[in-house]
Design a protein around this motif. Structure first.
Motif, PDB file in Angstrom:
ATOM      1  N   GLY A 148       0.776  -1.236   0.000  1.00  0.00           N
ATOM      2  CA  GLY A 148       0.000   0.000   0.000  1.00  0.00           C
ATOM      3  C   GLY A 148       0.800   1.275   0.000  1.00  0.00           C
ATOM      4  O   GLY A 148       0.272   2.335   0.361  1.00  0.00           O
ATOM      5  N   VAL A 149       2.080   1.204  -0.397  1.00  0.00           N
ATOM      6  CA  VAL A 149       2.901   2.419  -0.402  1.00  0.00           C
ATOM      7  C   VAL A 149       3.246   2.849  -1.828  1.00  0.00           C
ATOM      8  O   VAL A 149       4.124   3.680  -2.031  1.00  0.00           O
ATOM      9  N   LEU A 150       2.528   2.303  -2.806  1.00  0.00           N
ATOM     10  CA  LEU A 150       2.732   2.705  -4.193  1.00  0.00           C
ATOM     11  C   LEU A 150       1.581   3.608  -4.603  1.00  0.00           C
ATOM     12  O   LEU A 150       0.452   3.160  -4.794  1.00  0.00           O
ATOM     13  N   THR A 151       1.865   4.884  -4.731  1.00  0.00           N
ATOM     14  CA  THR A 151       0.834   5.865  -5.051  1.00  0.00           C
ATOM     15  C   THR A 151       1.320   6.778  -6.162  1.00  0.00           C
ATOM     16  O   THR A 151       2.008   7.778  -5.915  1.00  0.00           O
ATOM     17  N   PRO A 152       1.012   6.443  -7.410  1.00  0.00           N
ATOM     18  CA  PRO A 152       1.472   7.288  -8.512  1.00  0.00           C
ATOM     19  C   PRO A 152       0.833   8.663  -8.434  1.00  0.00           C
ATOM     20  O   PRO A 152      -0.322   8.804  -8.010  1.00  0.00           O
ATOM     21  N   PRO A 153       1.568   9.703  -8.814  1.00  0.00           N
ATOM     22  CA  PRO A 153       1.004  11.053  -8.799  1.00  0.00           C
ATOM     23  C   PRO A 153      -0.299  11.117  -9.599  1.00  0.00           C
ATOM     24  O   PRO A 153      -0.464  10.434 -10.610  1.00  0.00           O
ATOM     25  N   ALA A 154      -1.205  11.952  -9.135  1.00  0.00           N
ATOM     26  CA  ALA A 154      -2.546  12.013  -9.733  1.00  0.00           C
ATOM     27  C   ALA A 154      -2.518  12.440 -11.193  1.00  0.00           C
ATOM     28  O   ALA A 154      -3.410  12.089 -11.968  1.00  0.00           O
ATOM     29  N   ASP A 155      -1.510  13.207 -11.596  1.00  0.00           N
ATOM     30  CA  ASP A 155      -1.470  13.709 -12.973  1.00  0.00           C
ATOM     31  C   ASP A 155      -0.795  12.736 -13.943  1.00  0.00           C
ATOM     32  O   ASP A 155      -0.532  13.075 -15.089  1.00  0.00           O
ATOM     33  N   THR A 156      -0.510  11.516 -13.484  1.00  0.00           N
ATOM     34  CA  THR A 156       0.139  10.533 -14.349  1.00  0.00           C
ATOM     35  C   THR A 156      -0.801  10.091 -15.456  1.00  0.00           C
ATOM     36  O   THR A 156      -1.888   9.571 -15.184  1.00  0.00           O
ATOM     37  N   PRO A 157      -0.437  10.281 -16.712  1.00  0.00           N
ATOM     38  CA  PRO A 157      -1.333   9.865 -17.800  1.00  0.00           C
ATOM     39  C   PRO A 157      -1.381   8.347 -17.938  1.00  0.00           C
ATOM     40  O   PRO A 157      -0.415   7.651 -17.632  1.00  0.00           O
ATOM     41  N   GLY A 176      -0.552  -6.608 -11.203  1.00  0.00           N
ATOM     42  CA  GLY A 176      -1.246  -5.725 -10.266  1.00  0.00           C
ATOM     43  C   GLY A 176      -0.704  -4.320 -10.222  1.00  0.00           C
ATOM     44  O   GLY A 176      -1.377  -3.406  -9.735  1.00  0.00           O
ATOM     45  N   VAL A 177       0.511  -4.123 -10.726  1.00  0.00           N
ATOM     46  CA  VAL A 177       1.081  -2.772 -10.748  1.00  0.00           C
ATOM     47  C   VAL A 177       0.493  -2.026 -11.944  1.00  0.00           C
ATOM     48  O   VAL A 177       0.552  -2.521 -13.071  1.00  0.00           O
ATOM     49  N   PRO A 178      -0.089  -0.857 -11.735  1.00  0.00           N
ATOM     50  CA  PRO A 178      -0.719  -0.121 -12.842  1.00  0.00           C
ATOM     51  C   PRO A 178       0.251   0.178 -13.975  1.00  0.00           C
ATOM     52  O   PRO A 178       1.432   0.431 -13.745  1.00  0.00           O
ATOM     53  N   LEU A 179      -0.266   0.168 -15.195  1.00  0.00           N
ATOM     54  CA  LEU A 179       0.573   0.428 -16.358  1.00  0.00           C
ATOM     55  C   LEU A 179       1.231   1.804 -16.288  1.00  0.00           C
ATOM     56  O   LEU A 179       2.368   1.985 -16.724  1.00  0.00           O
ATOM     57  N   LYS A 180       0.508   2.784 -15.750  1.00  0.00           N
ATOM     58  CA  LYS A 180       1.103   4.126 -15.690  1.00  0.00           C
ATOM     59  C   LYS A 180       2.289   4.172 -14.735  1.00  0.00           C
ATOM     60  O   LYS A 180       3.209   4.969 -14.921  1.00  0.00           O
ATOM     61  N   ALA A 223      12.238   7.917  -7.209  1.00  0.00           N
ATOM     62  CA  ALA A 223      11.327   7.063  -6.425  1.00  0.00           C
ATOM     63  C   ALA A 223       9.979   7.747  -6.241  1.00  0.00           C
ATOM     64  O   ALA A 223       8.920   7.118  -6.375  1.00  0.00           O
ATOM     65  N   THR A 224      10.022   9.033  -5.944  1.00  0.00           N
ATOM     66  CA  THR A 224       8.774   9.789  -5.792  1.00  0.00           C
ATOM     67  C   THR A 224       8.047   9.902  -7.123  1.00  0.00           C
ATOM     68  O   THR A 224       6.820   9.801  -7.181  1.00  0.00           O
ATOM     69  N   PHE A 225       8.796  10.101  -8.203  1.00  0.00           N
ATOM     70  CA  PHE A 225       8.223  10.183  -9.545  1.00  0.00           C
ATOM     71  C   PHE A 225       7.447   8.914  -9.891  1.00  0.00           C
ATOM     72  O   PHE A 225       6.349   8.959 -10.472  1.00  0.00           O
ATOM     73  N   ILE A 226       7.990   7.771  -9.489  1.00  0.00           N
ATOM     74  CA  ILE A 226       7.299   6.489  -9.736  1.00  0.00           C
ATOM     75  C   ILE A 226       6.067   6.356  -8.839  1.00  0.00           C
ATOM     76  O   ILE A 226       5.047   5.789  -9.244  1.00  0.00           O
ATOM     77  N   GLY A 227       6.181   6.890  -7.625  1.00  0.00           N
ATOM     78  CA  GLY A 227       5.085   6.765  -6.680  1.00  0.00           C
ATOM     79  C   GLY A 227       5.383   5.883  -5.485  1.00  0.00           C
ATOM     80  O   GLY A 227       4.483   5.451  -4.771  1.00  0.00           O
ATOM     81  N   ILE A 228       6.680   5.603  -5.257  1.00  0.00           N
ATOM     82  CA  ILE A 228       7.080   4.762  -4.121  1.00  0.00           C
ATOM     83  C   ILE A 228       7.214   5.648  -2.900  1.00  0.00           C
ATOM     84  O   ILE A 228       8.132   6.461  -2.790  1.00  0.00           O
ATOM     85  N   GLY A 229       6.274   5.505  -1.963  1.00  0.00           N
ATOM     86  CA  GLY A 229       6.266   6.353  -0.780  1.00  0.00           C
ATOM     87  C   GLY A 229       7.170   5.843   0.324  1.00  0.00           C
ATOM     88  O   GLY A 229       7.687   4.748   0.267  1.00  0.00           O
TER      89      GLY A 229
END
Length: 229
Positions: A148-157, A176-180, A223-229
């Protein structure tokens, strides 16, 4: 008879190791383009015909060196990921491991991530070793997703078109990992190797040299760019 075969196998393995070590020394002096079986045989005091029984051509020797380099780097990355306490720390640890290995083995890094060797085409046997670092990073993404620590930025296309197909292999390796997220991970991976190559090949001299702080900050931002919190 079995003992004899074991002794012969051991002797062959030892000589193969010596041949590859001599070839690596030649890489450091001459570069991959000028790697020569004859020069390696001269250094080892062998007749060239004897060396050809181990490596029939320069390309066979190059392939062995390439596979060894990929496996050595992959092993460092996997160990770094395994020993980290969190997905984010694992990502940073793998990045550090890639950089440290490259700095310690610049000629081998150049062999696998530098300019292509003219006339050489890597065989399929190099594909699996070449993917070990990427697979280690995909494992980190899977762990981050599961915890639950993978949160891609909201503006990720959301990827579309050919990119969806291209990301399919990664999706199979990280279900299970989103394509974006996978798309951003590929961007981050190329940035990682780009930074290491810039440092190793002298492109940061006069700007970000020494690169320790720059590298640490950049890999944290990736790491933040990917969404790894």
């Amino acid at each position: 008879m079995n003992a004899g075969r074991t002794a012969r196998d051991r002797a062959r393995a030892e000589l193969t190791h010596e041949i590859k070590d001599a070839a690596r020394r030649q890489l450091a002096i001459e570069g991959a383009e000028r790697l020569s079986l004859r020069a390696v045989s001269r250094e080892l005091g062998m007749v060239s015909s004897a060396l050809y029984r181990y490596f029939p051509s320069r390309d066979d020797l190059l392939t062995a060196l390439i596979i060894d380099a990929y496996n050595a780097l992959g092993s460092e990355a996997e160990t770094a990921a395994k020993n980290a306490p969190t997905p984010r720390e694992a990502w940073l640890a793998v990045c550090r491991a890639v950089r440290s290995w490259a700095i310690a083995h610049p000629q081998e890094y150049a062999l696998i991530y530098g300019s292509p060797v003219a006339g050489y085409k890597a065989p399929e046997s190099t594909i699996e070793p070449a993917g070990r670092v990427a697979i280690a990073l995909l494992g980190i993404l899977s762990e981050a997703q599961a915890s639950g620590v993978l949160t891609p930025p909201a503006d990720t296309p959301e990827p579309s078109g050919l990119m969806v197909e291209q990301l399919g292999i990664l999706a199979e390796l990280a279900p299970g990992v989103p394509l974006k997220v996978l798309a951003r991970a590929m961007i981050a991976l190329t940035q990682l190797y780009g930074m290491v190559s810039f440092e190793l090949f002298g492109q940061l001299v006069g700007t970000m040299d020494p690169a320790d702080e720059f590298f640490a900050d950049a890999t944290g931002q990736l790491a933040t760019f990917i969404g790894i919190g």
